[in-house]
Write a protein that holds these residues in place. Structure first.
Motif, PDB file in Angstrom:
ATOM      1  N   SER A  87       0.870  -1.159   0.000  1.00  0.00           N
ATOM      2  CA  SER A  87       0.000   0.000   0.000  1.00  0.00           C
ATOM      3  C   SER A  87       0.914   1.217   0.000  1.00  0.00           C
ATOM      4  CB  SER A  87      -0.849  -0.060   1.272  1.00  0.00           C
ATOM      5  OG  SER A  87      -1.930   0.810   1.240  1.00  0.00           O
ATOM      6  N   THR A  88       0.919   1.948  -1.097  1.00  0.00           N
ATOM      7  CA  THR A  88       1.799   3.123  -1.183  1.00  0.00           C
ATOM      8  C   THR A  88       1.151   4.276  -0.420  1.00  0.00           C
ATOM      9  OG1 THR A  88       0.684   3.936  -3.133  1.00  0.00           O
ATOM     10  CG2 THR A  88       2.537   2.423  -3.508  1.00  0.00           C
ATOM     11  N   GLU A  89       1.746   5.470  -0.508  1.00  0.00           N
ATOM     12  CA  GLU A  89       1.145   6.593   0.237  1.00  0.00           C
ATOM     13  C   GLU A  89      -0.282   6.899  -0.252  1.00  0.00           C
ATOM     14  OE1 GLU A  89       3.813   7.763  -2.949  1.00  0.00           O
ATOM     15  OE2 GLU A  89       4.150   6.607  -1.135  1.00  0.00           O
ATOM     16  N   LYS A  90      -0.640   6.397  -1.438  1.00  0.00           N
ATOM     17  CA  LYS A  90      -2.023   6.618  -1.931  1.00  0.00           C
ATOM     18  C   LYS A  90      -2.906   5.392  -1.693  1.00  0.00           C
ATOM     19  CE  LYS A  90      -0.922   9.811  -5.682  1.00  0.00           C
ATOM     20  NZ  LYS A  90       0.406   9.497  -6.213  1.00  0.00           N
ATOM     21  N   ASP A 149       8.977   3.002  -0.009  1.00  0.00           N
ATOM     22  CA  ASP A 149       9.245   3.487   1.348  1.00  0.00           C
ATOM     23  C   ASP A 149       8.996   2.339   2.324  1.00  0.00           C
ATOM     24  OD1 ASP A 149       9.701   4.991   3.586  1.00  0.00           O
ATOM     25  OD2 ASP A 149       8.003   6.364   3.313  1.00  0.00           O
ATOM     26  N   ARG A 154       5.336   6.730   8.338  1.00  0.00           N
ATOM     27  CA  ARG A 154       5.185   7.691   7.233  1.00  0.00           C
ATOM     28  C   ARG A 154       4.089   7.236   6.266  1.00  0.00           C
ATOM     29  NH1 ARG A 154      10.923   8.793   6.475  1.00  0.00           N
ATOM     30  NH2 ARG A 154      10.972   6.943   5.162  1.00  0.00           N
ATOM     31  N   LEU A 155       4.101   5.946   5.941  1.00  0.00           N
ATOM     32  CA  LEU A 155       3.112   5.432   4.978  1.00  0.00           C
ATOM     33  C   LEU A 155       1.691   5.593   5.520  1.00  0.00           C
ATOM     34  CD1 LEU A 155       4.884   2.174   3.748  1.00  0.00           C
ATOM     35  CD2 LEU A 155       4.094   4.045   2.275  1.00  0.00           C
ATOM     36  N   ASP A 157       0.677   7.675   7.900  1.00  0.00           N
ATOM     37  CA  ASP A 157       0.343   9.104   8.010  1.00  0.00           C
ATOM     38  C   ASP A 157      -0.115   9.670   6.664  1.00  0.00           C
ATOM     39  OD1 ASP A 157       0.468   9.849  10.618  1.00  0.00           O
ATOM     40  OD2 ASP A 157       2.609  10.320  10.604  1.00  0.00           O
ATOM     41  N   ALA A 158       0.554   9.222   5.601  1.00  0.00           N
ATOM     42  CA  ALA A 158       0.221   9.765   4.281  1.00  0.00           C
ATOM     43  C   ALA A 158      -1.170   9.320   3.821  1.00  0.00           C
ATOM     44  CB  ALA A 158       1.262   9.305   3.261  1.00  0.00           C
ATOM     45  N   GLN A 159      -1.612   8.160   4.268  1.00  0.00           N
ATOM     46  CA  GLN A 159      -2.873   7.600   3.766  1.00  0.00           C
ATOM     47  C   GLN A 159      -4.090   7.918   4.603  1.00  0.00           C
ATOM     48  OE1 GLN A 159      -2.800   3.395   3.667  1.00  0.00           O
ATOM     49  NE2 GLN A 159      -1.033   3.245   2.346  1.00  0.00           N
TER      50      GLN A 159
END
Ligand SMILES: Nc1ncnc2c1ncn2[C@@H]1O[C@H](COP(=O)(O)OP(=O)(O)O)[C@@H](O)[C@H]1O
Ligand SMILES: O=C(O)[C@@H](O)C(=O)COP(=O)(O)O
Length: 413
Positions: A87-90, A149, A154-155, A157-159
């Motif tokens: 699962s990327t930041e999106k 990443d 971080r991942l 938080d971004a999602q």
């Protein structure tokens, strides 16, 4: 009862196998069932194909799974995603977790994809695959979700809508009370989720105790296994059937490092057919051509394999030429239609490799659910369709040893 929402079908069979192994009677349902469950079980796993769907769809399907699980007696819920996060930041993990938390009216949960038995560990919030960071592993070249990443804080938080904290190794090894105290601190500081370090199973044992009264837990099958052990008091499961020898096919749509090795090894021993993206896109007769080839090769000692599996350089070439969505949809569609025709022609045992690939094949075969059998490798059990004696093994991309495909067939009774 424990209710699990899995974001793909291999992942569902992965966690289901560990729940059974750790003493919980478990059934795996394919999609959200239309009617109530009759079986007497301790855990229900609902398989969704929501990992790389549009986010609204992933949320809607997850919420409807949650509702069905609630109506069927579940009181604690687990959102199962990949041990390599996938699962990327999106990605969908954050939004689905937020939606489940809000539906369950809970304000705190954990994020722990660790699965030490298969080399997935977390330290200082970084996810490792074997001895390298996730972002340096083969997952950096994944066809649809390249993981660049390795930092889970971080991942997440971004999602997601909330803030993500960390419960570090030094705290986890002090035991469940210390972990609970850290949860309380993080909550007071306004955090909504905690990534929890786990470098081996001892930390998962601690964490399972610390989350015993959480309404929602999220993670990989590792934590699920230890939550099952906590609930069953360490009992072991007995549900360990294997398939009868029958017409078998291997369908491989994973491009992971391990699947590449497994396909290469198996090609030396069994009839093989390379499924080409270009033909899957352009040739309307392609499924029929492959089907005829499989039928002609069904009677050998080892099952024929149809594979789209390619190494990263070749994958890049194909994706540049056709576009990654177009290529992967065409390949997935070809596998799905092929599997349906093969079932109609009397194939009883299906071995599939790859999460998306397995999910679409199972959806097309149309079974409502599976009973869970013996593990072929950690996280890959034999499954038997609820409706009839059709057996499947849904191999996660990176699971199993090099001889997985022949080893699985060697288990036949
Ligand atoms: N040769 C290929 N070219 C382009 N895409 C491919 C190729 N082979 C497989 N794919 C696609 O890559 C994706 C692999 O995902 P998946 O089945 O989940 O495997 P994994 O478990 O390794 O992630 C699928 O969508 C599949 O259709
Ligand atoms: O947690 C895992 O690693 C697996 O259960 C899983 O979800 C793997 O996904 P794929 O690699 O896409 O099969």
């Amino acid at each position: 009862m424990l209710g699990i929402i899995a974001d793909d079908f291999t992942g569902a069979s992965d966690i289901a196998s560990f729940l059974v192994e750790n003493g919980l009677r478990t059934i795996q349902m394919n999609g959200v069932p239309k009617s109530a469950l009759n079986d007497e079980v301790d855990a229900i796993v609902i398989s969704l194909k929501s990992r790389s769907n549009p986010v609204d769809e992933a949320i809607a399907h997850s919420l409807s799974a949650l509702e069905w699980l609630k109506q069927n007696g579940c009181t604690q819920f687990y959102f199962k995603y990949c041990s390599t996060f996938d699962s990327t930041e999106k990605g969908n993990i954050g939004p689905v977790t937020d939606a489940l938390m809000s539906a369950l009216e809970t304000d705190f949960t954990v994020v722990t994809p660790a699965l030490p038995i298969n080399g997935r560990t977390i330290f200082n919030g970084y996810l490792f695959v074997g001895d390298v960071l996730l972002s340096e592993s083969g997952m950096r070249n994944h066809p649809i979700i390249p993981m660049k990443d390795a930092n889970l804080v971080r991942l997440m938080d971004a999602q997601s809508q909330g803030k993500t904290g960390l419960v570090a190794y030094a705290d986890v090894i002090q035991g469940a009370e210390r972990v609970k105290a850290r949860f309380a601190e993080l909550k007071t500081q306004g955090y909504k989720y905690a990534v929890v370090d786990a470098v081996d199973n001892a930390q998962l044992t601690v964490l399972a105790e610390a989350v015993a009264d959480f309404k929602l837990v999220t993670g990989g099958s590792g934590l699920g296994a230890y939550m099952a052990a906590y609930r069953s008091g360490g009992q072991k499961g007995t549900n360990a059937f294997v398939p009868s020898k029958g017409k078998t096919v291997v369908l491989s749509g994973s491009c992971s490092v391990m699947t590449n090795s497994q396909v290469n090894a198996y090609k030396q021993q069994a009839p093989s057919y390379f499924l080409e993206a270009e033909k899957a896109i352009n040739n309307p007769n392609y499924v029929e051509e492959i089907y005829q080839w499989v039928i002609e090769n069904l009677d050998g000692d080892l099952a024929p394999i149809v594979y789209a599996t390619v190494p990263p350089e070749k994958l890049k070439e194909i994706q540049t030429q056709f576009g990654s969505d177009k290529a992967s949809h065409a390949i997935e569609g070809t596998f799905a239609k092929l599997a349906e025709k093969l079932q109609a022609a009397g194939v009883t045992n299906f071995i599939t490799a790859g999460g998306e690939t397995s999910s679409i094949v199972v959806q097309q075969l149309g079974f409502s659910g599976f009973h869970i059998g013996k593990q072929i490798a950690p996280g890959v059990p034999w499954l038997r369709a609820v409706e009839k004696p059709i057996f499947l093994a849904l191999k996660s991309g990176n699971f199993g040893k090099e001889d997985f495909f022949s080893y699985a067939q060697g288990m036949y009774q």
